[in-house]
Motif scaffolding. Structure first.
Motif, PDB file in Angstrom:
ATOM      1  N   ASP A 208      -0.399  -6.792  -5.661  1.00 37.22           N
ATOM      2  CA  ASP A 208      -1.047  -8.096  -5.453  1.00 37.22           C
ATOM      3  C   ASP A 208      -0.933  -8.545  -3.997  1.00 37.22           C
ATOM      4  O   ASP A 208      -1.798  -9.278  -3.492  1.00 37.22           O
ATOM      5  CB  ASP A 208      -0.414  -9.157  -6.365  1.00 37.22           C
ATOM      6  CG  ASP A 208      -0.745  -8.909  -7.837  1.00 37.22           C
ATOM      7  OD1 ASP A 208      -1.711  -8.167  -8.093  1.00 37.22           O
ATOM      8  OD2 ASP A 208      -0.010  -9.422  -8.703  1.00 37.22           O
ATOM      9  N   GLU A 209       0.112  -8.096  -3.287  1.00 37.20           N
ATOM     10  CA  GLU A 209       0.327  -8.525  -1.914  1.00 37.20           C
ATOM     11  C   GLU A 209      -0.455  -7.678  -0.905  1.00 37.20           C
ATOM     12  O   GLU A 209      -0.505  -8.022   0.279  1.00 37.20           O
ATOM     13  CB  GLU A 209       1.824  -8.465  -1.576  1.00 37.20           C
ATOM     14  CG  GLU A 209       2.654  -9.475  -2.363  1.00 37.20           C
ATOM     15  CD  GLU A 209       4.144  -9.290  -2.131  1.00 37.20           C
ATOM     16  OE1 GLU A 209       4.499  -8.455  -1.276  1.00 37.20           O
ATOM     17  OE2 GLU A 209       4.943  -9.983  -2.798  1.00 37.20           O
ATOM     18  N   LEU A 210      -1.062  -6.580  -1.359  1.00 31.79           N
ATOM     19  CA  LEU A 210      -1.843  -5.728  -0.449  1.00 31.79           C
ATOM     20  C   LEU A 210      -3.195  -6.366  -0.161  1.00 31.79           C
ATOM     21  O   LEU A 210      -3.739  -7.097  -1.002  1.00 31.79           O
ATOM     22  CB  LEU A 210      -2.046  -4.337  -1.068  1.00 31.79           C
ATOM     23  CG  LEU A 210      -0.778  -3.486  -1.244  1.00 31.79           C
ATOM     24  CD1 LEU A 210      -1.124  -2.203  -1.995  1.00 31.79           C
ATOM     25  CD2 LEU A 210      -0.162  -3.153   0.112  1.00 31.79           C
ATOM     26  N   PRO A 211      -3.790  -6.117   1.007  1.00 33.97           N
ATOM     27  CA  PRO A 211      -5.121  -6.662   1.329  1.00 33.97           C
ATOM     28  C   PRO A 211      -6.155  -6.224   0.289  1.00 33.97           C
ATOM     29  O   PRO A 211      -6.127  -5.082  -0.197  1.00 33.97           O
ATOM     30  CB  PRO A 211      -5.426  -6.067   2.706  1.00 33.97           C
ATOM     31  CG  PRO A 211      -4.083  -5.716   3.281  1.00 33.97           C
ATOM     32  CD  PRO A 211      -3.224  -5.339   2.115  1.00 33.97           C
ATOM     33  N   GLU A 212      -7.090  -7.096  -0.058  1.00 29.64           N
ATOM     34  CA  GLU A 212      -8.091  -6.791  -1.087  1.00 29.64           C
ATOM     35  C   GLU A 212      -9.026  -5.658  -0.662  1.00 29.64           C
ATOM     36  O   GLU A 212      -9.519  -4.907  -1.502  1.00 29.64           O
ATOM     37  CB  GLU A 212      -8.915  -8.052  -1.396  1.00 29.64           C
ATOM     38  CG  GLU A 212      -8.110  -9.149  -2.083  1.00 29.64           C
ATOM     39  CD  GLU A 212      -8.990 -10.329  -2.459  1.00 29.64           C
ATOM     40  OE1 GLU A 212     -10.217 -10.235  -2.227  1.00 29.64           O
ATOM     41  OE2 GLU A 212      -8.455 -11.330  -2.960  1.00 29.64           O
ATOM     42  N   ASN A 213      -9.302  -5.569   0.655  1.00 28.27           N
ATOM     43  CA  ASN A 213     -10.245  -4.553   1.118  1.00 28.27           C
ATOM     44  C   ASN A 213      -9.593  -3.179   1.319  1.00 28.27           C
ATOM     45  O   ASN A 213     -10.238  -2.250   1.806  1.00 28.27           O
ATOM     46  CB  ASN A 213     -10.899  -5.005   2.429  1.00 28.27           C
ATOM     47  CG  ASN A 213      -9.874  -5.244   3.541  1.00 28.27           C
ATOM     48  OD1 ASN A 213      -8.675  -5.279   3.276  1.00 28.27           O
ATOM     49  ND2 ASN A 213     -10.353  -5.393   4.768  1.00 28.27           N
ATOM     50  N   LEU A 214      -8.312  -3.025   0.964  1.00 25.61           N
ATOM     51  CA  LEU A 214      -7.644  -1.720   1.104  1.00 25.61           C
ATOM     52  C   LEU A 214      -8.241  -0.749   0.086  1.00 25.61           C
ATOM     53  O   LEU A 214      -8.362  -1.077  -1.102  1.00 25.61           O
ATOM     54  CB  LEU A 214      -6.144  -1.877   0.866  1.00 25.61           C
ATOM     55  CG  LEU A 214      -5.247  -0.745   1.382  1.00 25.61           C
ATOM     56  CD1 LEU A 214      -5.263  -0.705   2.906  1.00 25.61           C
ATOM     57  CD2 LEU A 214      -3.811  -0.942   0.897  1.00 25.61           C
ATOM     58  N   PRO A 215      -8.626   0.473   0.510  1.00 20.85           N
ATOM     59  CA  PRO A 215      -9.214   1.447  -0.422  1.00 20.85           C
ATOM     60  C   PRO A 215      -8.282   1.741  -1.587  1.00 20.85           C
ATOM     61  O   PRO A 215      -7.059   1.696  -1.458  1.00 20.85           O
ATOM     62  CB  PRO A 215      -9.428   2.682   0.449  1.00 20.85           C
ATOM     63  CG  PRO A 215      -9.471   2.171   1.855  1.00 20.85           C
ATOM     64  CD  PRO A 215      -8.557   0.992   1.894  1.00 20.85           C
ATOM     65  N   LEU A 216      -8.909   2.057  -2.724  1.00 18.35           N
ATOM     66  CA  LEU A 216      -8.137   2.356  -3.931  1.00 18.35           C
ATOM     67  C   LEU A 216      -7.208   3.546  -3.720  1.00 18.35           C
ATOM     68  O   LEU A 216      -6.069   3.565  -4.210  1.00 18.35           O
ATOM     69  CB  LEU A 216      -9.105   2.640  -5.092  1.00 18.35           C
ATOM     70  CG  LEU A 216      -8.456   3.008  -6.438  1.00 18.35           C
ATOM     71  CD1 LEU A 216      -7.541   1.890  -6.927  1.00 18.35           C
ATOM     72  CD2 LEU A 216      -9.542   3.318  -7.466  1.00 18.35           C
ATOM     73  N   GLU A 217      -7.690   4.556  -2.989  1.00 21.04           N
ATOM     74  CA  GLU A 217      -6.878   5.751  -2.745  1.00 21.04           C
ATOM     75  C   GLU A 217      -5.597   5.399  -1.990  1.00 21.04           C
ATOM     76  O   GLU A 217      -4.514   5.911  -2.280  1.00 21.04           O
ATOM     77  CB  GLU A 217      -7.667   6.796  -1.954  1.00 21.04           C
ATOM     78  CG  GLU A 217      -8.835   7.405  -2.710  1.00 21.04           C
ATOM     79  CD  GLU A 217     -10.075   6.515  -2.699  1.00 21.04           C
ATOM     80  OE1 GLU A 217     -10.030   5.438  -2.048  1.00 21.04           O
ATOM     81  OE2 GLU A 217     -11.065   6.878  -3.354  1.00 21.04           O
ATOM     82  N   ARG A 218      -5.739   4.507  -1.008  1.00 26.80           N
ATOM     83  CA  ARG A 218      -4.586   4.096  -0.220  1.00 26.80           C
ATOM     84  C   ARG A 218      -3.577   3.340  -1.090  1.00 26.80           C
ATOM     85  O   ARG A 218      -2.356   3.559  -0.997  1.00 26.80           O
ATOM     86  CB  ARG A 218      -5.065   3.199   0.930  1.00 26.80           C
ATOM     87  CG  ARG A 218      -3.966   2.666   1.836  1.00 26.80           C
ATOM     88  CD  ARG A 218      -3.323   3.764   2.613  1.00 26.80           C
ATOM     89  NE  ARG A 218      -2.353   3.242   3.568  1.00 26.80           N
ATOM     90  CZ  ARG A 218      -1.391   3.955   4.099  1.00 26.80           C
ATOM     91  NH1 ARG A 218      -1.248   5.220   3.752  1.00 26.80           N
ATOM     92  NH2 ARG A 218      -0.576   3.420   4.981  1.00 26.80           N
ATOM     93  N   LYS A 219      -4.101   2.481  -1.978  1.00 27.79           N
ATOM     94  CA  LYS A 219      -3.222   1.739  -2.876  1.00 27.79           C
ATOM     95  C   LYS A 219      -2.457   2.694  -3.799  1.00 27.79           C
ATOM     96  O   LYS A 219      -1.274   2.501  -4.092  1.00 27.79           O
ATOM     97  CB  LYS A 219      -4.026   0.749  -3.713  1.00 27.79           C
ATOM     98  CG  LYS A 219      -4.594  -0.420  -2.913  1.00 27.79           C
ATOM     99  CD  LYS A 219      -5.367  -1.353  -3.830  1.00 27.79           C
ATOM    100  CE  LYS A 219      -5.932  -2.547  -3.047  1.00 27.79           C
ATOM    101  NZ  LYS A 219      -6.685  -3.467  -3.941  1.00 27.79           N
ATOM    102  N   LEU A 220      -3.180   3.718  -4.255  1.00 31.03           N
ATOM    103  CA  LEU A 220      -2.566   4.687  -5.170  1.00 31.03           C
ATOM    104  C   LEU A 220      -1.418   5.430  -4.484  1.00 31.03           C
ATOM    105  O   LEU A 220      -0.344   5.624  -5.062  1.00 31.03           O
ATOM    106  CB  LEU A 220      -3.626   5.676  -5.660  1.00 31.03           C
ATOM    107  CG  LEU A 220      -3.207   6.612  -6.807  1.00 31.03           C
ATOM    108  CD1 LEU A 220      -2.974   5.808  -8.071  1.00 31.03           C
ATOM    109  CD2 LEU A 220      -4.269   7.671  -7.037  1.00 31.03           C
ATOM    110  N   LEU A 221      -1.614   5.826  -3.214  1.00 27.07           N
ATOM    111  CA  LEU A 221      -0.566   6.539  -2.469  1.00 27.07           C
ATOM    112  C   LEU A 221       0.636   5.632  -2.207  1.00 27.07           C
ATOM    113  O   LEU A 221       1.799   6.061  -2.315  1.00 27.07           O
ATOM    114  CB  LEU A 221      -1.129   7.066  -1.144  1.00 27.07           C
ATOM    115  CG  LEU A 221      -2.121   8.227  -1.255  1.00 27.07           C
ATOM    116  CD1 LEU A 221      -2.725   8.558   0.100  1.00 27.07           C
ATOM    117  CD2 LEU A 221      -1.418   9.466  -1.824  1.00 27.07           C
TER     118      LEU A 221
END
Length: 535
Positions: free
Chosen positions: A34-47
């Motif tokens: 929830d604290e990550l930027p909304e526009n961060l790619p899904l792949e980056r969030k997954l890693l």
């Protein structure tokens, strides 16, 4: 399926092939997403989620098996080196050459100090890449904490047990090092055992002998010279029956040093007919007599037949003389070593002198070393080939004085081989020799500079490359062998200023940088020494 495996599945498949469900981020990782930027790619969030999961899984995990009790490191026995000295050492570990690093560690060890705990991991990492060259001083400067820490990292542990005295190793540790260590580590261990536990050294050598390669067997056999005793005779006699002439010869050489060995008695029986004194009107002469025929028992001396020409018989003569204790000839000929050498008159003089030189080195006979070092070929006025090795038979002070005489007298024949003499001197040198040699180096540098800048309309400039190369080698030897007391003097004496006007590429890009590196290294060691002494 664990959360980490599930994340790995989506990473391998790719998010385009299968979208991960929103609930994949369970507590407490949902708050992180929830604290990550909304526009961060899904792949980056997954890693990022996978990384957080991995850290979470490892947190609090013990590196030891269940039931293992971790004992604390013993209390330190040595005082800590001063903070400023520690800061210098840390800088050296990052920037200096390995040669200077090891010299610095030896300085710390000689002052009975240890390194700070924070430096130990960095030191071990550096030594991991230079383990073969690491000095024994490493074991002292790491202190008790370093010894304790090394036991948790296999490569550090190997370094530790390969440098610890054998008296501080358990039987299990010694056995592991003997079976699994490099040849250099096994040789170091065997040398120590030859001092502290010769019976175990003999047992291990005999057991390993059939499995070793020839080159390794010869290296291992050489360790037997340490503490050589009558109990070694039985094993050495079995080596005299090996196929390799090198093994047979090395075993015979060791047995020749045992006064009571059967091999020595056999040698002396053969030696009676090799050299004789003859009285002549001009004075006593020593004559050499070639063996008339090859005897089969010489094979156990490591001497092969290989024909029967006069040249081959002269090789037998040299090989036999090289094993005979030199003091035997004093009794046999009733002449001093110097008189024996200078009275030698034979067509096979070179072979006889070479054999005497080898015997002098084998039996470490100082009086014969002096005689052979003073001998000059009557025809060429050159010293005996390989005679510089005889410095090892002299005490340090006498050997240094011999080299100083060669350096001080350019007309002396040994002065042409000063570099060969210098390489045979053990370090550290005495203060007197170190200072005198520094003066010689600078004087020689100024002399070469004058020759390089001399201009003549009739002749081309001399090619001094070989002389400069010798000078640089002398400087490199000095950087390792200078005693601490010479550091200040070295910084005063050695100067590159006379070379600034020389256009030679070799001088500008090899000699001057070598001088600058030498001065920088000596200055580092000098400054470290001052900090260590002011604690």
């Amino acid at each position: 399926m664990s959360r980490l495996k599930l994340l790995t599945r989506y990473a391998l498949l790719g998010t385009r092939q299968e979208q991960p469900p929103p609930e994949i981020a369970t507590t407490p990782f949902d708050r992180l997403l929830d604290e990550l930027p909304e526009n961060l790619p899904l792949e980056r969030k997954l890693l990022l989620l996978a990384g957080a999961e991995a850290v979470y899984t490892l947190a609090g995990t013990s590196p030891f098996s269940v039931g293992v009790t971790l004992t604390a490191a013993p209390a330190e026995k040595l005082p800590l080196c001063p903070p400023r000295a520690a800061a210098m050492l840390e800088s050296m570990l990052e920037q200096a050459s390995s040669e200077v690093q090891f010299q610095a560690l030896e300085l710390v060890a000689r002052h009975g100090l240890r390194l700070p705990f924070t430096m130990l991991p960095r030191l071990f990492e550096m030594l991991d890449t230079k383990r073969a060259d690491a000095p024994p001083a490493v074991v002292q400067v790491i202190g008790e904490r370093g010894r304790w820490l090394a036991r948790f990292q296999p490569s550090w542990y190997r370094l530790l047990i390969s440098r610890l005295p054998a008296t501080e190793l358990s039987e299990q540790e010694m056995s592991a090092l003997w079976k699994e260590g490099t040849i250099a580590e096994r040789l170091a261990l065997l040398r120590q055992l030859r001092i502290h536990n010769r019976s175990l050294a003999r047992q291990w050598l005999a057991e390993a002998w059939p499995k070793e390669r020839l080159e390794q067997r010869l290296a291992l056999l050489k360790t037997v010279e340490i503490g050589l005793e009558e109990a070694d005779e039985a094993f050495l006699e079995t080596v005299r029956d090996q196929r390799s002439p090198q093994e047979r010869r090395q075993a015979a050489a060791l047995l020749a040093r045992l006064p009571t060995s059967a091999c020595r008695r056999e040698l002396l029986a053969v030696a009676q007919n090799l050299l004789r004194k003859e009285r002549r009107p001009s004075g006593d002469r020593v004559c050499a007599f070639l063996p008339q025929a090859y005897l089969p028992e010489w094979r156990r001396f490591g001497i092969e037949q290989g024909g029967s020409s006069p040249q081959r018989r002269a090789e037998w003569l040299q090989a036999l003389i090289s094993l005979v204790p030199p003091d035997y000839w004093e009794q046999q000929l009733q002449l001093s070593p110097a008189d024996s050498v200078h009275a030698l008159e034979s067509d096979w003089r070179t072979q006889v002198l070479t054999g005497l030189l080898q015997a002098t080195l084998l039996h470490r006979a100082p009086s014969w070393a002096r005689a052979l070092l003073s001998w000059l070929d009557p025809d060429t006025q050159q010293p005996l080939t390989g005679a510089e090795d005889l410095l090892n038979c002299l005490e340090q002070q006498e050997a240094e004085q011999f080299v100083l005489r060669a350096l001080a007298s350019p007309e002396q024949r040994w002065s042409e081989r000063w570099l060969a003499l210098l390489t045979r001197l053990p370090g550290p040198w005495s203060t007197v020799f170190g200072c005198r040699f520094l003066e010689h180096l600078q004087s020689r540098l100024e002399q070469l500079a004058r020759l390089a800048t001399r201009k003549s309309p009739l002749t081309a400039p001399p090619d001094l490359t070989e002389e400069w190369q010798q000078w640089e080698k002398g400087l490199r030897i000095a950087s390792k062998a200078l005693p601490e007391a010479c550091f200040d003097y070295a910084l005063q004496v050695i100067q590159a200023a006379p070379l600034q006007t020389i256009s030679s590429y070799y001088v500008q890009y090899t000699i001057i940088p070598s001088i600058n590196a030498f001065l920088e290294n000596i200055a580092c060691l000098r400054d470290l020494l001052k900090e260590l002494e002011e604690r």
